[in-house]
Design a protein around this motif. Structure first.
Motif, PDB file in Angstrom:
ATOM      1  N   GLU A  19      21.344  41.190  29.422  1.00  0.00           N
ATOM      2  CA  GLU A  19      21.843  39.920  28.903  1.00  0.00           C
ATOM      3  C   GLU A  19      23.084  39.483  29.671  1.00  0.00           C
ATOM      4  OE1 GLU A  19      23.432  38.037  24.713  1.00  0.00           O
ATOM      5  OE2 GLU A  19      23.222  40.198  24.907  1.00  0.00           O
ATOM      6  N   ARG A  20      23.085  38.215  30.098  1.00  0.00           N
ATOM      7  CA  ARG A  20      24.264  37.642  30.741  1.00  0.00           C
ATOM      8  C   ARG A  20      25.171  37.080  29.668  1.00  0.00           C
ATOM      9  NH1 ARG A  20      22.669  33.887  35.762  1.00  0.00           N
ATOM     10  NH2 ARG A  20      21.753  35.484  37.073  1.00  0.00           N
ATOM     11  N   LEU A  21      26.466  37.307  29.824  1.00  0.00           N
ATOM     12  CA  LEU A  21      27.453  36.814  28.875  1.00  0.00           C
ATOM     13  C   LEU A  21      28.372  35.843  29.603  1.00  0.00           C
ATOM     14  CD1 LEU A  21      28.152  40.268  27.270  1.00  0.00           C
ATOM     15  CD2 LEU A  21      26.734  38.442  26.345  1.00  0.00           C
ATOM     16  N   GLY A  22      28.546  34.654  29.029  1.00  0.00           N
ATOM     17  CA  GLY A  22      29.360  33.625  29.657  1.00  0.00           C
ATOM     18  C   GLY A  22      30.839  33.957  29.638  1.00  0.00           C
ATOM     19  N   VAL A  23      31.481  33.813  30.793  1.00  0.00           N
ATOM     20  CA  VAL A  23      32.917  34.035  30.922  1.00  0.00           C
ATOM     21  C   VAL A  23      33.510  32.932  31.795  1.00  0.00           C
ATOM     22  CG1 VAL A  23      32.847  36.548  30.603  1.00  0.00           C
ATOM     23  CG2 VAL A  23      32.613  35.595  32.896  1.00  0.00           C
ATOM     24  N   GLN A  24      34.809  32.787  31.737  1.00  0.00           N
ATOM     25  CA  GLN A  24      35.562  31.895  32.608  1.00  0.00           C
ATOM     26  C   GLN A  24      36.724  32.690  33.154  1.00  0.00           C
ATOM     27  OE1 GLN A  24      36.426  28.681  29.765  1.00  0.00           O
ATOM     28  NE2 GLN A  24      35.515  27.301  31.251  1.00  0.00           N
ATOM     29  N   MET A  25      36.640  33.057  34.434  1.00  0.00           N
ATOM     30  CA  MET A  25      37.750  33.798  35.024  1.00  0.00           C
ATOM     31  C   MET A  25      37.734  33.664  36.534  1.00  0.00           C
ATOM     32  SD  MET A  25      36.927  37.850  34.996  1.00  0.00           S
ATOM     33  CE  MET A  25      35.276  38.420  35.284  1.00  0.00           C
ATOM     34  N   GLN A  26      38.900  33.821  37.091  1.00  0.00           N
ATOM     35  CA  GLN A  26      39.062  33.896  38.535  1.00  0.00           C
ATOM     36  C   GLN A  26      39.045  35.378  38.904  1.00  0.00           C
ATOM     37  OE1 GLN A  26      40.470  31.393  41.128  1.00  0.00           O
ATOM     38  NE2 GLN A  26      39.096  30.175  39.881  1.00  0.00           N
ATOM     39  N   ALA A  27      38.332  35.687  39.965  1.00  0.00           N
ATOM     40  CA  ALA A  27      38.299  37.058  40.467  1.00  0.00           C
ATOM     41  C   ALA A  27      38.372  36.979  41.987  1.00  0.00           C
ATOM     42  CB  ALA A  27      37.021  37.768  40.022  1.00  0.00           C
ATOM     43  N   ALA A  28      38.630  38.102  42.608  1.00  0.00           N
ATOM     44  CA  ALA A  28      38.647  38.163  44.067  1.00  0.00           C
ATOM     45  C   ALA A  28      37.328  38.760  44.540  1.00  0.00           C
ATOM     46  CB  ALA A  28      39.818  39.008  44.546  1.00  0.00           C
ATOM     47  N   LEU A  29      36.815  38.240  45.639  1.00  0.00           N
ATOM     48  CA  LEU A  29      35.588  38.761  46.225  1.00  0.00           C
ATOM     49  C   LEU A  29      35.879  39.083  47.681  1.00  0.00           C
ATOM     50  CD1 LEU A  29      32.493  39.026  45.303  1.00  0.00           C
ATOM     51  CD2 LEU A  29      32.162  37.177  46.927  1.00  0.00           C
ATOM     52  N   ARG A  30      35.483  40.272  48.112  1.00  0.00           N
ATOM     53  CA  ARG A  30      35.674  40.656  49.512  1.00  0.00           C
ATOM     54  C   ARG A  30      34.342  41.077  50.107  1.00  0.00           C
ATOM     55  NH1 ARG A  30      36.047  45.005  52.520  1.00  0.00           N
ATOM     56  NH2 ARG A  30      36.229  46.471  50.796  1.00  0.00           N
ATOM     57  N   PRO A  31      33.817  40.271  51.022  1.00  0.00           N
ATOM     58  CA  PRO A  31      32.611  40.696  51.736  1.00  0.00           C
ATOM     59  C   PRO A  31      32.937  41.847  52.682  1.00  0.00           C
ATOM     60  CG  PRO A  31      32.902  38.313  51.860  1.00  0.00           C
ATOM     61  CD  PRO A  31      34.184  38.902  51.327  1.00  0.00           C
ATOM     62  N   SER A  32      31.965  42.662  52.985  1.00  0.00           N
ATOM     63  CA  SER A  32      32.151  43.777  53.902  1.00  0.00           C
ATOM     64  C   SER A  32      32.690  43.261  55.233  1.00  0.00           C
ATOM     65  CB  SER A  32      30.812  44.498  54.115  1.00  0.00           C
ATOM     66  OG  SER A  32      30.990  45.625  54.929  1.00  0.00           O
ATOM     67  N   GLY A  33      33.815  43.830  55.674  1.00  0.00           N
ATOM     68  CA  GLY A  33      34.399  43.465  56.963  1.00  0.00           C
ATOM     69  C   GLY A  33      35.134  42.142  56.993  1.00  0.00           C
ATOM     70  N   ALA A  34      35.433  41.557  55.832  1.00  0.00           N
ATOM     71  CA  ALA A  34      36.110  40.264  55.786  1.00  0.00           C
ATOM     72  C   ALA A  34      37.265  40.302  54.792  1.00  0.00           C
ATOM     73  CB  ALA A  34      35.113  39.169  55.401  1.00  0.00           C
ATOM     74  N   LYS A  35      38.060  39.232  54.803  1.00  0.00           N
ATOM     75  CA  LYS A  35      39.170  39.111  53.861  1.00  0.00           C
ATOM     76  C   LYS A  35      38.661  38.633  52.515  1.00  0.00           C
ATOM     77  CE  LYS A  35      42.741  38.162  57.232  1.00  0.00           C
ATOM     78  NZ  LYS A  35      43.832  37.261  57.609  1.00  0.00           N
ATOM     79  N   LYS A  36      39.398  38.994  51.465  1.00  0.00           N
ATOM     80  CA  LYS A  36      38.991  38.561  50.125  1.00  0.00           C
ATOM     81  C   LYS A  36      39.398  37.118  49.882  1.00  0.00           C
ATOM     82  CE  LYS A  36      42.860  40.794  47.802  1.00  0.00           C
ATOM     83  NZ  LYS A  36      43.225  41.773  46.788  1.00  0.00           N
ATOM     84  N   PHE A  37      38.690  36.515  48.932  1.00  0.00           N
ATOM     85  CA  PHE A  37      38.968  35.141  48.533  1.00  0.00           C
ATOM     86  C   PHE A  37      38.641  35.014  47.054  1.00  0.00           C
ATOM     87  CE2 PHE A  37      34.799  35.454  50.531  1.00  0.00           C
ATOM     88  CZ  PHE A  37      33.949  34.984  49.541  1.00  0.00           C
ATOM     89  N   SER A  38      39.061  33.907  46.469  1.00  0.00           N
ATOM     90  CA  SER A  38      38.899  33.690  45.035  1.00  0.00           C
ATOM     91  C   SER A  38      37.526  33.105  44.715  1.00  0.00           C
ATOM     92  CB  SER A  38      39.991  32.741  44.555  1.00  0.00           C
ATOM     93  OG  SER A  38      39.904  32.542  43.171  1.00  0.00           O
ATOM     94  N   VAL A  39      36.933  33.562  43.597  1.00  0.00           N
ATOM     95  CA  VAL A  39      35.673  33.014  43.089  1.00  0.00           C
ATOM     96  C   VAL A  39      35.837  32.705  41.605  1.00  0.00           C
ATOM     97  CG1 VAL A  39      34.237  34.241  44.773  1.00  0.00           C
ATOM     98  CG2 VAL A  39      34.683  35.293  42.559  1.00  0.00           C
ATOM     99  N   ASP A  40      35.007  31.796  41.113  1.00  0.00           N
ATOM    100  CA  ASP A  40      34.986  31.446  39.693  1.00  0.00           C
ATOM    101  C   ASP A  40      33.805  32.157  39.042  1.00  0.00           C
ATOM    102  OD1 ASP A  40      37.162  29.577  39.767  1.00  0.00           O
ATOM    103  OD2 ASP A  40      35.812  28.176  40.784  1.00  0.00           O
ATOM    104  N   VAL A  41      34.081  33.208  38.291  1.00  0.00           N
ATOM    105  CA  VAL A  41      33.022  33.964  37.620  1.00  0.00           C
ATOM    106  C   VAL A  41      32.571  33.175  36.397  1.00  0.00           C
ATOM    107  CG1 VAL A  41      32.424  36.123  36.457  1.00  0.00           C
ATOM    108  CG2 VAL A  41      33.941  36.156  38.461  1.00  0.00           C
ATOM    109  N   ILE A  42      31.238  33.011  36.269  1.00  0.00           N
ATOM    110  CA  ILE A  42      30.699  32.221  35.160  1.00  0.00           C
ATOM    111  C   ILE A  42      29.902  33.057  34.170  1.00  0.00           C
ATOM    112  CG2 ILE A  42      30.738  30.011  36.329  1.00  0.00           C
ATOM    113  CD1 ILE A  42      27.844  30.458  37.129  1.00  0.00           C
ATOM    114  N   ASP A  43      29.353  34.182  34.633  1.00  0.00           N
ATOM    115  CA  ASP A  43      28.677  35.090  33.702  1.00  0.00           C
ATOM    116  C   ASP A  43      28.665  36.492  34.275  1.00  0.00           C
ATOM    117  OD1 ASP A  43      26.278  35.398  35.381  1.00  0.00           O
ATOM    118  OD2 ASP A  43      25.674  33.439  34.652  1.00  0.00           O
ATOM    119  N   ILE A  44      28.480  37.446  33.364  1.00  0.00           N
ATOM    120  CA  ILE A  44      28.511  38.854  33.764  1.00  0.00           C
ATOM    121  C   ILE A  44      27.608  39.644  32.823  1.00  0.00           C
ATOM    122  CG2 ILE A  44      30.547  39.400  32.357  1.00  0.00           C
ATOM    123  CD1 ILE A  44      31.475  41.149  34.822  1.00  0.00           C
ATOM    124  N   SER A  45      27.047  40.715  33.334  1.00  0.00           N
ATOM    125  CA  SER A  45      26.254  41.641  32.529  1.00  0.00           C
ATOM    126  C   SER A  45      26.570  43.045  33.023  1.00  0.00           C
ATOM    127  CB  SER A  45      24.756  41.346  32.681  1.00  0.00           C
ATOM    128  OG  SER A  45      24.290  41.776  33.949  1.00  0.00           O
TER     129      SER A  45
END
Length: 109
Positions: A19-45
């Motif tokens: 089940e996906r649960l709706g959230v509103q939060m800013q998180a950091a995402l870092r792709p392999s071999g790259a710098k991190k950046f901000s993403v808007d998380v909308i759901d999580i399970s």
């Protein structure tokens, strides 16, 4: 009686494993071999996360999602629709960790 973790991992609505649960939060995402950046998380399970970003990611990319106050969660991109992405965690979240995240960042209607 099934635990919350059992219920979430056996969820099969729309072909999803949890089940996906709706959230509103800013998180950091870092792709392999790259710098991190901000993403808007909308759901999580327990098995994955959905977010929006203007960054260009590709299906199969390995990324680390850092929720405020937590260590990076290793995952890989499994779908993309415009600027929305879905990632599957390499190691599922513990139910207590998911509950804590949702308690802090539950989407306000």
């Amino acid at each position: 009686m099934a635990s919350n973790a059992d219920i979430r991992t056996h969820w099969d609505h729309d072909g999803r494993r949890a089940e996906r649960l709706g959230v509103q939060m800013q998180a950091a995402l870092r792709p392999s071999g790259a710098k991190k950046f901000s993403v808007d998380v909308i759901d999580i399970s327990v098995v994955g996360v959905g977010f929006g970003t203007a960054a260009n990611l590709h299906i199969g990319d390995r990324v680390w999602l850092t929720v405020p106050g937590m260590a990076g969660l290793e995952s890989h991109v499994v779908w993309r629709n415009g600027h929305r992405y879905g990632c599957e965690f390499i190691n599922p979240l513990y139910a207590a960790v998911l509950d804590h995240i949702v308690e802090l960042y539950r989407k306000k209607d």
